[in-house]
Scaffold this motif. Structure first.
Motif, PDB file in Angstrom:
ATOM      1  N   LEU A  95       1.004  -1.193   0.080  1.00  0.00           N
ATOM      2  CA  LEU A  95      -0.040  -0.030   0.062  1.00  0.00           C
ATOM      3  C   LEU A  95       0.814   1.303  -0.039  1.00  0.00           C
ATOM      4  O   LEU A  95       1.798   1.256   0.694  1.00  0.00           O
ATOM      5  N   ASP A  96       0.688   2.174  -0.915  1.00  0.00           N
ATOM      6  CA  ASP A  96       1.316   3.521  -0.932  1.00  0.00           C
ATOM      7  C   ASP A  96       0.257   4.570  -0.752  1.00  0.00           C
ATOM      8  O   ASP A  96      -0.750   4.723  -1.380  1.00  0.00           O
ATOM      9  N   ARG A  97       0.628   5.364   0.338  1.00  0.00           N
ATOM     10  CA  ARG A  97      -0.386   6.611   0.353  1.00  0.00           C
ATOM     11  C   ARG A  97       0.570   7.690   0.077  1.00  0.00           C
ATOM     12  O   ARG A  97       1.647   7.853   0.431  1.00  0.00           O
ATOM     13  N   GLY A  98      -0.227   8.572  -0.691  1.00  0.00           N
ATOM     14  CA  GLY A  98       0.328  10.069  -1.018  1.00  0.00           C
ATOM     15  C   GLY A  98       0.604   9.823  -2.569  1.00  0.00           C
ATOM     16  O   GLY A  98       0.834   8.308  -3.079  1.00  0.00           O
ATOM     17  N   GLY A  99       1.228  10.710  -3.065  1.00  0.00           N
ATOM     18  CA  GLY A  99       1.665  10.876  -4.643  1.00  0.00           C
ATOM     19  C   GLY A  99       2.750   9.792  -4.854  1.00  0.00           C
ATOM     20  O   GLY A  99       3.683  10.054  -4.157  1.00  0.00           O
ATOM     21  N   LEU A 100       2.492   9.061  -5.797  1.00  0.00           N
ATOM     22  CA  LEU A 100       3.786   7.993  -6.199  1.00  0.00           C
ATOM     23  C   LEU A 100       4.771   8.866  -6.889  1.00  0.00           C
ATOM     24  O   LEU A 100       4.535   9.532  -7.629  1.00  0.00           O
ATOM     25  N   ASN A 101       6.226   8.297  -6.921  1.00  0.00           N
ATOM     26  CA  ASN A 101       7.107   8.827  -7.728  1.00  0.00           C
ATOM     27  C   ASN A 101       7.430   7.430  -8.421  1.00  0.00           C
ATOM     28  O   ASN A 101       7.134   6.341  -7.869  1.00  0.00           O
ATOM     29  N   ARG A 102       8.385   7.331  -9.228  1.00  0.00           N
ATOM     30  CA  ARG A 102       8.985   6.290 -10.130  1.00  0.00           C
ATOM     31  C   ARG A 102       9.307   5.270  -9.005  1.00  0.00           C
ATOM     32  O   ARG A 102       9.367   3.821  -9.135  1.00  0.00           O
ATOM     33  N   GLU A 103      10.239   5.551  -8.021  1.00  0.00           N
ATOM     34  CA  GLU A 103      10.752   4.739  -7.122  1.00  0.00           C
ATOM     35  C   GLU A 103       9.861   4.050  -6.138  1.00  0.00           C
ATOM     36  O   GLU A 103       9.886   2.764  -6.117  1.00  0.00           O
ATOM     37  N   ARG A 104       8.899   4.736  -5.827  1.00  0.00           N
ATOM     38  CA  ARG A 104       7.869   4.245  -4.884  1.00  0.00           C
ATOM     39  C   ARG A 104       6.927   3.434  -5.730  1.00  0.00           C
ATOM     40  O   ARG A 104       6.711   2.348  -5.204  1.00  0.00           O
ATOM     41  N   LEU A 105       6.742   3.529  -7.040  1.00  0.00           N
ATOM     42  CA  LEU A 105       5.874   2.566  -7.742  1.00  0.00           C
ATOM     43  C   LEU A 105       6.520   1.654  -7.925  1.00  0.00           C
ATOM     44  O   LEU A 105       5.944   0.514  -7.997  1.00  0.00           O
ATOM     45  N   ASN A 106       7.682   1.552  -8.064  1.00  0.00           N
ATOM     46  CA  ASN A 106       8.718   0.361  -8.650  1.00  0.00           C
ATOM     47  C   ASN A 106       8.731  -0.555  -7.406  1.00  0.00           C
ATOM     48  O   ASN A 106       8.674  -1.735  -7.434  1.00  0.00           O
ATOM     49  N   VAL A 107       8.602   0.003  -5.981  1.00  0.00           N
ATOM     50  CA  VAL A 107       8.652  -0.765  -4.833  1.00  0.00           C
ATOM     51  C   VAL A 107       7.501  -1.436  -4.915  1.00  0.00           C
ATOM     52  O   VAL A 107       7.341  -2.867  -4.518  1.00  0.00           O
TER      53      VAL A 107
END
Length: 192
Positions: free
Chosen positions: A170-182
Motif C-alpha cells: 500500500l502506498d499513501r500519497g503521490g507516487l514517484n517512480r521509485e515508490r511505484l517500483n517498490v
C-alpha cells in the motif's frame, strides 16, 4: 449593603463566548478532518491492515458504463489507485499511471484500475482522464463503499494486489517512480 447586580436567573443573557463556542469548535473540527482527508501520511508505504490479506471484492462500473469486478482480474497483478480530479498529488502521479497502463495486457498481464474518490463532478474526472491520456478504466464508487472497504483515509492511495488477489503493498500519497517500483516488485511486475 444593597447590591444592584442582577442575580442570574432563567432568562439571564448568555455571554458571547458561550454562544460562539459550539460553532467555533465545530468549524475547527471540520478543518482538522478536512486537512487529514486531503493530506494523508505522505510517503507512507509500510503496513496497512489489508497488507497480506485478500483484497476486498468489488463490482463497479467504469465511467464508460462497463462493469468491472475484481474477481474477473484474478490471476493478474492489479494496481488499484483511488484518486480524484481535484487532488494535486493525483495530477503529479498521473503520467506514471499512463506509462504503467501502456504495459497492460488483456489476458494475464498487469491490470491498472482507478477508482474515483468523492469526485464531485464526473465531467471533471473525464477531463482529467483526457488531459493525461489515461487508457485504463476509472470506476465510479457510489457512497464510497469500496473506499471504505479498503480503508482509504485520503488520496491518492494505491494498492498493489498480486495474482492470487492478496494485497502485497500500500502506498499513501503521490507516487514517484521509485515508490511505484517498490509496489511493482512486491507483486512480481517488472519495474517501470
Amino acid at each position: 449593603m444593597n447590591s444592584t447586580s442582577p442575580s442570574p436567573g432563567p432568562h439571564a443573557p448568555v455571554t458571547l463566548w458561550r454562544r460562539l463556542l459550539p460553532p467555533v469548535l465545530a468549524a475547527a473540527l471540520a478543518v482538522v478532518l478536512g486537512v487529514a482527508l486531503l493530506n494523508p501520511a505522505r510517503g507512507t508505504t509500510s503496513g496497512g491492515p489489508l497488507v497480506g490479506k485478500p483484497a476486498p471484492a468489488f463490482a463497479l462500473q467504469s465511467l464508460d458504463g462497463a462493469p468491472v469486478r475484481l474477481a474477473d482480474l484474478r490471476g493478474r497483478p492489479v494496481v488499484l489507485n483511488f484518486w480524484a480530479s481535484w487532488c494535486t498529488p493525483c495530477r503529479e502521479e498521473a503520467p506514471l499511471f499512463r506509462e504503467l497502463s501502456e504495459r497492460q495486457e488483456a489476458s494475464q498481464g498487469l491490470a491498472v484500475i482507478g477508482i474515483l474518490f468523492q469526485e464531485t463532478k464526473e465531467q471533471n474526472a473525464r477531463d482529467f482522464i483526457r488531459e493525461f491520456a489515461l487508457a485504463y478504466p476509472s470506476l465510479r464508487d457510489p457512497q464510497s463503499r469500496t473506499a471504505i472497504n479498503y480503508g482509504v483515509g485520503g488520496i491518492p492511495e494505491t494498492f498493489f494486489i498480486d495474482r492470487a488477489g492478496v494485497v502485497q503493498h500500500l502506498d499513501r500519497g503521490g507516487l514517484n517512480r521509485e515508490r511505484l517500483n517498490v509496489g511493482l516488485d512486491k507483486i512480481g511486475v517488472g519495474r517501470l
